[in-house]
Design an enzyme around this catalytic site. Structure first.
Site, PDB file in Angstrom:
ATOM      1  N   HIS A 103      51.963  54.766 -39.812  1.00 23.24           N
ATOM      2  CA  HIS A 103      51.360  53.480 -39.477  1.00 23.24           C
ATOM      3  C   HIS A 103      52.181  52.827 -38.366  1.00 23.24           C
ATOM      4  O   HIS A 103      53.411  52.787 -38.452  1.00 23.24           O
ATOM      5  CB  HIS A 103      51.332  52.583 -40.728  1.00 23.24           C
ATOM      6  CG  HIS A 103      50.703  51.259 -40.451  1.00 23.24           C
ATOM      7  ND1 HIS A 103      49.330  51.095 -40.335  1.00 23.24           N
ATOM      8  CD2 HIS A 103      51.252  50.040 -40.219  1.00 23.24           C
ATOM      9  CE1 HIS A 103      49.077  49.828 -40.053  1.00 23.24           C
ATOM     10  NE2 HIS A 103      50.225  49.173 -39.982  1.00 23.24           N
ATOM     11  N   THR A 135      49.227  55.381 -51.116  1.00 25.52           N
ATOM     12  CA  THR A 135      48.858  54.870 -52.439  1.00 25.52           C
ATOM     13  C   THR A 135      47.548  54.097 -52.295  1.00 25.52           C
ATOM     14  O   THR A 135      47.015  53.968 -51.191  1.00 25.52           O
ATOM     15  CB  THR A 135      49.952  53.933 -52.999  1.00 25.52           C
ATOM     16  OG1 THR A 135      50.178  52.908 -52.028  1.00 25.52           O
ATOM     17  CG2 THR A 135      51.234  54.683 -53.273  1.00 25.52           C
TER      18      THR A 135
HETATM   19  C1  GRF Z   1      48.957  56.221 -34.178  1.00 28.11           C
HETATM   20  O1  GRF Z   1      49.417  55.052 -33.579  1.00 28.11           O
HETATM   21  C2  GRF Z   1      49.186  56.185 -35.660  1.00 28.11           C
HETATM   22  O2  GRF Z   1      50.332  55.473 -36.027  1.00 28.11           O
HETATM   23  C3  GRF Z   1      47.965  55.443 -36.143  1.00 28.11           C
HETATM   24  O3  GRF Z   1      46.924  55.905 -35.332  1.00 28.11           O
HETATM   25  C4  GRF Z   1      47.453  56.355 -34.095  1.00 28.11           C
HETATM   26  C5  GRF Z   1      47.020  57.770 -33.929  1.00 28.11           C
HETATM   27  O4  GRF Z   1      47.363  58.299 -32.675  1.00 28.11           O
HETATM   28  N1  GRF Z   1      47.785  55.664 -37.553  1.00 28.11           N
HETATM   29  P1  GRF Z   1      47.247  59.854 -32.412  1.00 28.11           P
HETATM   30  O5  GRF Z   1      45.807  60.252 -32.703  1.00 28.11           O
HETATM   31  O6  GRF Z   1      48.212  60.569 -33.289  1.00 28.11           O
HETATM   32  O7  GRF Z   1      47.558  60.012 -30.957  1.00 28.11           O
END
Ligand code: GRF
Length: 206
Positions: A103, A135
């Site tokens: 995240h 979770t």
């Molecule tokens: C990333 O910023 C990740 O943290 C979030 O969605 C984005 C995905 O980017 N959950 P990618 O597809 O891995 O380039």
């Protein structure tokens, strides 16, 4: 059981970092046929599958189909990497303790979408990314590793996102390797990592 199944919805830059980090990826599954990360996976001769959420009448039906596609590979770990679907309670329960997410914020600050804009609006001076076990509560599971970056004068959401993303690519493969090496332990909502030299944080001053 072997390897990791990675779930994506888009670009797949974290997927690329995971693969380039030497993690054994058994398959990449997307809920969107046009996800760029699928092309990358095919180029690396990694198995891919598409389970289109629009083809299912309910979240339950979609999650059941997704679980079936995942379980075909009997993975040790499911890694969400930009997978933009809310998961049902029974799906989350099925993979409890063996499903991770990345995240783009320092959780528990800024769960949900548009984290970089939210961080700028809040005026925080440090921002970052978190890898956590998944979770029931969205973006709130036990934290495995976090990376912190500064918020710099003149940042907009895109510049800040790029700084954070660079660190996502460092911490996600690391967390997955720890898991596969059996180094992670979970107790009382806290995650510890066994062994020397393992730091559950990454600090970047630029
Ligand atoms: C990333 O910023 C990740 O943290 C979030 O969605 C984005 C995905 O980017 N959950 P990618 O597809 O891995 O380039």
């Amino acid at each position: 059981m072997s390897g990791v199944v990675v779930l994506i919805s888009g670009r797949g830059s974290n997927l690329r970092a995971i693969v380039d980090g030497g993690v054994p990826v058994a398959a990449v599954i997307s809920n969107r046929a046009d996800a760029l990360g699928l092309a990358f996976a095919r180029g690396r001769e990694i198995k891919t599958a598409v389970v289109e959420h629009r083809d299912y009448a309910s979240r339950e039906a979609f999650d059941a189909a997704l679980a079936k596609a995942i379980d075909r590979h009997a993975p040790r770990l499911v890694a969400l990497a930009g997978f933009m679907r809310i998961l049902t309670a029974s799906f989350v329960e099925r993979y409890r303790g063996r499903m991770m997410n990345i995240h783009p914020s320092l959780l528990p600050a800024f769960p949900g979408l548009h984290t970089h804009a939210a961080a700028l609006a809040a005026g925080v001076k440090i921002h970052g990314a978190t890898v956590h076990f998944v979770t029931q509560e969205l973006d709130h599971g036990p934290i495995i590793i976090q990376a912190a970056v500064p918020v710099l004068p003149g940042d907009d959401a895109d510049r800040l996102a790029a700084r954070v993303l660079e660190q996502e690519h460092v911490i996600y493969p690391m967390a997955i390797r720890w898991f596969l090496d059996g180094r992670l332990s979970l107790s009382g909502g806290r995650v510890d990592v066994a062994g020397d030299g393992a730091r559950q944080f990454q600090l970047v001053d630029r």
